[in-house]
Write a protein that holds these residues in place. Structure first.
Motif, PDB file in Angstrom:
ATOM      1  N   GLY A  35      13.314 -17.299  53.568  1.00 39.34           N
ATOM      2  CA  GLY A  35      14.269 -16.347  54.144  1.00 39.34           C
ATOM      3  C   GLY A  35      15.470 -16.096  53.246  1.00 39.34           C
ATOM      4  O   GLY A  35      16.391 -15.371  53.627  1.00 39.34           O
ATOM      5  N   HIS A  38      18.831 -20.295  50.570  1.00 42.28           N
ATOM      6  CA  HIS A  38      19.317 -20.972  49.364  1.00 42.28           C
ATOM      7  C   HIS A  38      19.596 -19.948  48.257  1.00 42.28           C
ATOM      8  O   HIS A  38      20.594 -20.043  47.549  1.00 42.28           O
ATOM      9  CB  HIS A  38      18.296 -22.016  48.879  1.00 42.28           C
ATOM     10  CG  HIS A  38      18.208 -23.216  49.789  1.00 42.28           C
ATOM     11  ND1 HIS A  38      17.203 -23.357  50.715  1.00 42.28           N
ATOM     12  CD2 HIS A  38      18.993 -24.303  49.906  1.00 42.28           C
ATOM     13  CE1 HIS A  38      17.390 -24.499  51.364  1.00 42.28           C
ATOM     14  NE2 HIS A  38      18.464 -25.091  50.897  1.00 42.28           N
ATOM     15  N   ASP A  53       8.174 -16.298  45.673  1.00 42.14           N
ATOM     16  CA  ASP A  53       7.478 -16.772  46.881  1.00 42.14           C
ATOM     17  C   ASP A  53       6.063 -16.207  46.840  1.00 42.14           C
ATOM     18  O   ASP A  53       5.857 -15.085  46.380  1.00 42.14           O
ATOM     19  CB  ASP A  53       8.182 -16.317  48.169  1.00 42.14           C
ATOM     20  CG  ASP A  53       7.847 -17.213  49.349  1.00 42.14           C
ATOM     21  OD1 ASP A  53       8.738 -17.932  49.845  1.00 42.14           O
ATOM     22  OD2 ASP A  53       6.673 -17.221  49.780  1.00 42.14           O
ATOM     23  N   PHE A  89       4.071 -20.759  42.852  1.00 36.60           N
ATOM     24  CA  PHE A  89       4.971 -21.451  41.917  1.00 36.60           C
ATOM     25  C   PHE A  89       4.218 -22.333  40.922  1.00 36.60           C
ATOM     26  O   PHE A  89       4.801 -22.841  39.974  1.00 36.60           O
ATOM     27  CB  PHE A  89       6.118 -22.178  42.608  1.00 36.60           C
ATOM     28  CG  PHE A  89       5.783 -23.242  43.622  1.00 36.60           C
ATOM     29  CD1 PHE A  89       4.891 -24.256  43.340  1.00 36.60           C
ATOM     30  CD2 PHE A  89       6.418 -23.237  44.866  1.00 36.60           C
ATOM     31  CE1 PHE A  89       4.608 -25.253  44.273  1.00 36.60           C
ATOM     32  CE2 PHE A  89       6.146 -24.234  45.806  1.00 36.60           C
ATOM     33  CZ  PHE A  89       5.231 -25.238  45.506  1.00 36.60           C
ATOM     34  N   ASP A 110      11.841 -25.739  47.807  1.00 36.78           N
ATOM     35  CA  ASP A 110      12.051 -26.108  49.212  1.00 36.78           C
ATOM     36  C   ASP A 110      10.653 -25.986  49.834  1.00 36.78           C
ATOM     37  O   ASP A 110      10.236 -24.900  50.251  1.00 36.78           O
ATOM     38  CB  ASP A 110      13.064 -25.110  49.816  1.00 36.78           C
ATOM     39  CG  ASP A 110      13.330 -25.355  51.279  1.00 36.78           C
ATOM     40  OD1 ASP A 110      12.855 -26.358  51.821  1.00 36.78           O
ATOM     41  OD2 ASP A 110      14.041 -24.512  51.880  1.00 36.78           O
TER      42      ASP A 110
HETATM   43  C1  LIG Z   1      10.746 -23.869  53.604  1.00 40.75           C
HETATM   44  S1  LIG Z   1      10.477 -22.215  53.121  1.00 40.75           S
HETATM   45  C2  LIG Z   1      11.816 -21.894  52.024  1.00 40.75           C
HETATM   46  C3  LIG Z   1      13.055 -21.529  52.743  1.00 40.75           C
HETATM   47  C4  LIG Z   1      14.172 -21.035  51.855  1.00 40.75           C
HETATM   48  N1  LIG Z   1      14.706 -22.062  50.995  1.00 40.75           N
HETATM   49  C5  LIG Z   1      15.291 -20.450  52.687  1.00 40.75           C
HETATM   50  O1  LIG Z   1      16.454 -20.849  52.522  1.00 40.75           O
HETATM   51  O2  LIG Z   1      15.023 -19.579  53.527  1.00 40.75           O
HETATM   52  C6  LIG Z   1       9.151 -22.374  51.995  1.00 40.75           C
HETATM   53  C7  LIG Z   1       8.714 -21.081  51.354  1.00 40.75           C
HETATM   54  O3  LIG Z   1       7.986 -21.432  50.183  1.00 40.75           O
HETATM   55  C8  LIG Z   1       6.875 -20.612  50.054  1.00 40.75           C
HETATM   56  N2  LIG Z   1       5.878 -21.365  49.287  1.00 40.75           N
HETATM   57  C9  LIG Z   1       5.241 -22.491  49.650  1.00 40.75           C
HETATM   58  N3  LIG Z   1       4.392 -22.872  48.693  1.00 40.75           N
HETATM   59  C10 LIG Z   1       4.510 -21.994  47.673  1.00 40.75           C
HETATM   60  C11 LIG Z   1       3.898 -21.859  46.401  1.00 40.75           C
HETATM   61  N4  LIG Z   1       2.953 -22.704  45.981  1.00 40.75           N
HETATM   62  N5  LIG Z   1       4.295 -20.844  45.611  1.00 40.75           N
HETATM   63  C12 LIG Z   1       5.257 -19.958  46.018  1.00 40.75           C
HETATM   64  N6  LIG Z   1       5.835 -20.032  47.232  1.00 40.75           N
HETATM   65  C13 LIG Z   1       5.481 -21.027  48.061  1.00 40.75           C
HETATM   66  C14 LIG Z   1       6.448 -20.302  51.470  1.00 40.75           C
HETATM   67  O4  LIG Z   1       5.721 -19.096  51.510  1.00 40.75           O
HETATM   68  C15 LIG Z   1       7.782 -20.232  52.200  1.00 40.75           C
HETATM   69  O5  LIG Z   1       8.255 -18.907  52.257  1.00 40.75           O
END
Ligand SMILES: C[S@@+](CC[C@H](N)C(=O)[O-])C[C@H]1O[C@@H](n2cnc3c(N)ncnc32)[C@H](O)[C@@H]1O
Length: 308
Positions: A35, A38, A53, A89, A110
């Motif tokens: 969202g 950060h 993302d 990522f 995160d």
């Molecule tokens: C916990 S949320 C992050 C929240 C963010 N820090 C915020 O403040 O809103 C995790 C995010 O990481 C993404 N995500 C998880 N694994 C990923 C990957 N391997 N590569 C890219 N994005 C990834 C998910 O789609 C999700 O949107």
């Protein structure tokens, strides 16, 4: 409390951004935009940013936010717009190269899913919402949770629940799933949650989590190959950091945290990093009250101490 309609409430926001030592002109990569909580804080503190993302909805949400920001001519322009990329990522090295973000001052992971993903029934992540058993963060992935639940054999399901969910009753639940799907395929989150609930042992006095929690966690990790993505990405991220640059990782369960802990320890022993957080940083009771999803968050931060 979670505000209805909010995409995601960032966990340990101030702690994370403080430990990343964000200052005007420094360059950062947010590998998990979500969202944008950060990311926005990094921008507001003057950082230059590349945000990644794998979920196109997260990228679109940030694009919409940026479009709604007033332009410099209208008194806005408090920050330089970030670069936004939809990617896994695990390709952070390639994405950074393509966007001129090599040699950065800080990188944030995160890990896990956003509240938006969990709360959107059509995304199929949640055992208490009626939606298709999907769980793909990136809708272009070819295998869904439904494919795994209906396609793996009993032994494979038990192994999955045990390894990726640390589920004590993995055999019991895989047996129940195989029996249920002989009648008809398991299509929805509620159907699967019901099967687990019906076959769960009586609840212990202190057991407040839904019995399907760990099964859903295991399926989500498998569908998105989450642990391997992290294992691939961390060394690449280290390669992108300048000497003095910091790597911050927020994890939400012991499997993720174990990977972070081992990675930090190995690289500290090699003399590549210094771990800044001797013990992981965890949320205060006040934060957990405001945002119950933050309760299991653990933040670990390390600083690179050599030139690569
Ligand atoms: C916990 S949320 C992050 C929240 C963010 N820090 C915020 O403040 O809103 C995790 C995010 O990481 C993404 N995500 C998880 N694994 C990923 C990957 N391997 N590569 C890219 N994005 C990834 C998910 O789609 C999700 O949107």
């Amino acid at each position: 409390m979670q505000i209805k309609g909010e995409y995601h409430i960032p966990a340990l926001l101030k702690e994370t951004i403080d430990l990343l030592e964000v200052r005007p002109g420094k360059r950062f990569i947010d590998a998990t935009l979500g969202g944008g909580g950060h990311s926005k804080e990094i921008l507001l503190r003057g950082g230059e940013l590349l945000s990644i993302d794998r979920d196109p909805e997260a990228v679109k949400n940030m694009e919409d936010f940026l479009k709604a920001c007033p332009s410099p001519a209208k008194g806005g322009g408090k920050f330089r717009p970030p670069r936004l990329v939809q990617a896994n990522f695990s390709d952070i090295d390639k994405v950074a190269q393509e966007n001129g973000f090599t040699e950065v001052d800080g990188i944030l992971f995160d890990l896990g899913v956003s509240s938006h993903q969990l709360e959107t029934p059509a995304r199929g992540f949640s055992f208490n919402l009626e939606g298709p058993l999907d769980m793909r963060m990136d809708p272009n992935l070819s295998v869904t949770a439904k494919d795994l639940v209906n396609g793996l054999n009993e032994g494979e399901l038990a192994e999955l629940f045990s390894k990726l969910g640390e589920e004590k009753f993995s055999k019991r639940y895989s047996r129940a799933i195989v029996k249920a799907r002989q009648v008809k395929p398991i299509e929805t989150c509620n159907e699967l949650a019901e099967i687990i609930l019906r076959n769960s042992p009586p609840k212990g006095k202190f057991d407040r989590t839904h019995p399907a929690t760990r099964v859903f966690q295991a399926l989500r990790i498998a569908v998105n190959d989450e642990l391997n993505a992290a294992k691939e990405a961390f060394p690449k991220a280290l390669g992108l950091l300048k000497k003095g640059g910091r790597l911050a990782v927020l994890s939400f369960h012991s499997l993720e945290d174990g990977i972070v802990k081992r990675f930090f320890l190995e690289n500290e022993q090699k003399g590549i990093i210094k771990v800044i957080t001797e013990k992981p940083v965890t949320p205060t009771p006040e934060e957990v009250k405001q945002n119950p999803r933050a309760r299991s968050a653990k933040l670990r931060v390390a600083e690179k101490i050599i030139n690569s």
